[in-house]
Design a protein around this motif. Sequence first.
Motif, PDB file in Angstrom:
ATOM      1  N   SER A   1      83.224  14.911 -13.693  1.00 39.48           N
ATOM      2  CA  SER A   1      83.882  16.161 -13.294  1.00 39.48           C
ATOM      3  C   SER A   1      85.400  16.017 -13.318  1.00 39.48           C
ATOM      4  N   VAL A   2      85.914  14.869 -12.863  1.00 40.37           N
ATOM      5  CA  VAL A   2      87.369  14.703 -12.873  1.00 40.37           C
ATOM      6  C   VAL A   2      87.900  14.692 -14.303  1.00 40.37           C
TER       7      VAL A   2
ATOM      8  N   MET B   1      87.897  18.162 -15.945  1.00 43.80           N
ATOM      9  CA  MET B   1      88.994  19.018 -15.469  1.00 43.80           C
ATOM     10  C   MET B   1      90.330  18.547 -16.036  1.00 43.80           C
TER      11      MET B   1
ATOM     12  N   ILE C   1      93.166  20.347 -18.485  1.00 40.70           N
ATOM     13  CA  ILE C   1      94.610  20.428 -18.236  1.00 40.70           C
ATOM     14  C   ILE C   1      95.376  19.855 -19.424  1.00 40.70           C
TER      15      ILE C   1
ATOM     16  N   VAL D   1      85.793  18.112  -5.918  1.00 41.86           N
ATOM     17  CA  VAL D   1      86.286  18.182  -7.294  1.00 41.86           C
ATOM     18  C   VAL D   1      85.699  19.388  -8.012  1.00 41.86           C
TER      19      VAL D   1
ATOM     20  N   LEU E   1     103.365  15.130 -16.917  1.00 43.41           N
ATOM     21  CA  LEU E   1     102.743  16.381 -17.356  1.00 43.41           C
ATOM     22  C   LEU E   1     103.799  17.468 -17.545  1.00 43.41           C
TER      23      LEU E   1
ATOM     24  N   ILE F   1     100.319  25.164 -15.456  1.00 45.23           N
ATOM     25  CA  ILE F   1      99.507  23.954 -15.599  1.00 45.23           C
ATOM     26  C   ILE F   1      99.900  22.914 -14.550  1.00 45.23           C
TER      27      ILE F   1
ATOM     28  N   VAL G   1      98.267  23.886 -11.320  1.00 50.07           N
ATOM     29  CA  VAL G   1      96.833  23.557 -11.312  1.00 50.07           C
ATOM     30  C   VAL G   1      96.643  22.060 -11.079  1.00 50.07           C
TER      31      VAL G   1
ATOM     32  N   PHE H   1      94.969  20.325  -7.737  1.00 49.41           N
ATOM     33  CA  PHE H   1      93.774  19.520  -7.986  1.00 49.41           C
ATOM     34  C   PHE H   1      93.969  18.084  -7.474  1.00 49.41           C
TER      35      PHE H   1
ATOM     36  N   LEU I   1      92.814  16.255  -3.534  1.00 50.85           N
ATOM     37  CA  LEU I   1      91.925  15.096  -3.569  1.00 50.85           C
ATOM     38  C   LEU I   1      92.569  13.906  -2.856  1.00 50.85           C
TER      39      LEU I   1
END
Lengths: 218, 223
Positions: A140-141, A144, A148, A204, B130, B143, B146, B150, B154
């Motif tokens: 899953s990571v 994603m 990106i 996630v 990035l 981007i 996001v 994300f 985490l």
Amino acid sequence: MLDAIITLTRKEFRLEWRQRSVLGGMLLYVISTVFICYLSMRRIVDQPTWNALFWIVQVFIAVNGIAKSFLQENRGRMLYYYTIADPRAMILSKIMYGLVLMTTLSIIHLGVYSILVGNPVQDFPMFLVAVLLGSLGLASVITMVSAIASKASNNVGLVSILGFPVLIPILMTTIRFSKSAMDGLGWFVAGKFALLLIGLNLLVSALAYLLFPYLWKD
Amino acid sequence: MRIAGLQWWKWLSILLIVYTVWQGMLVQVPRLPILHETIRNLFFHVTMWFAMIILMVASIIYGVKYLRHGNILDDIKASSCIHTGIFVGILGLLTGSVWAKFTWGDWWVNDAKLNGAAATMLVYFAYLVLRSSIDDEQKRARIAAVYSIFAFTLMLVFIMILPRLTDSLHPGNGGNPGFSNYDLDSHMRTVFYPAIVGWSLLGAWITEIEYRLRKANHLRSNQ
């Protein structure tokens, strides 16, 4: 929504099946990596080393196998999906596909690794659970992050740069979990790692589900 | 509200930092084995992580705001927060490293919290990579937002939970007594809490300066 996810996931598998050479390539990648481990280490007696090497190879398998899930899509095809599919169904189907692919590759990896390098695992069912949960996290990571990176400058290098730091939480939990499985410590000790891993996986997936629509529109 | 041309919270920040440095050196601290006088580093090391976490949460919030409303100024705010966060994070690593050398005997020890901090720094740098790889302003903002939401969400969960599940050399984990139990006595509290506020406000101040500079550049380039 569910129908869309199932259809899109089936589409992923059909695409994969049509490019069987890619699938064979990934298989060869797994086998040759493990073979290099075997040639350089022979039997690994030290348990933490065995565990660490297994998961390092897992990470590279994940990056190699799943990074392409978005990178391979060209602009025109993305535009086509955009008109017919819900972005959330899209990302979930990609994760599903990545999960199945990663699980299959992991099992093969575990088999080859056990045969060549040895298998000191004491609690094998628990180790399998660790491999499954860890594969889900990796899949899953990386899916994603691949989404990106595909929006940035299409290169696989960016996937590892962006992905490795994000993988650390999942990887460290997985390594601890699988280490307790190797030592046969039982669920009483390892249960908290399993729960944390499930939680991280859910997080996630939830983040991917919420954030992907913003990535999607150009 | 401004006092002598400076907003009140900036005065507060100056005041609290002067107080922290002054009292941090002089306040009566408990005599503890191994720690001894190094316990004063609490006011300079732990507070850096507080400031970093606050800046990280702020950058997540501005990222969410950008995604909701698409205002490029929110993106400038978010990335300014991240730049200051990197600065504060490096300071936290350095002060922590010095402290570790004199208490645990090494510049870097294998510890859940240290690894979490290092992983967080890696995410920060990946964020910079990035951003630099995308040219279009709006696309870069979206981007980057996001990715930062994300990755940092985490990371936050990770650095909050994992150290609590495993043994750590840090106080409060795996049988080590926490500062809050008896080490952090009432004398130290009178410096520790103001220090958190002071350093965090300084972080906000640095962020604000960078934000205003970049906003001015942005507006000028759009004219």
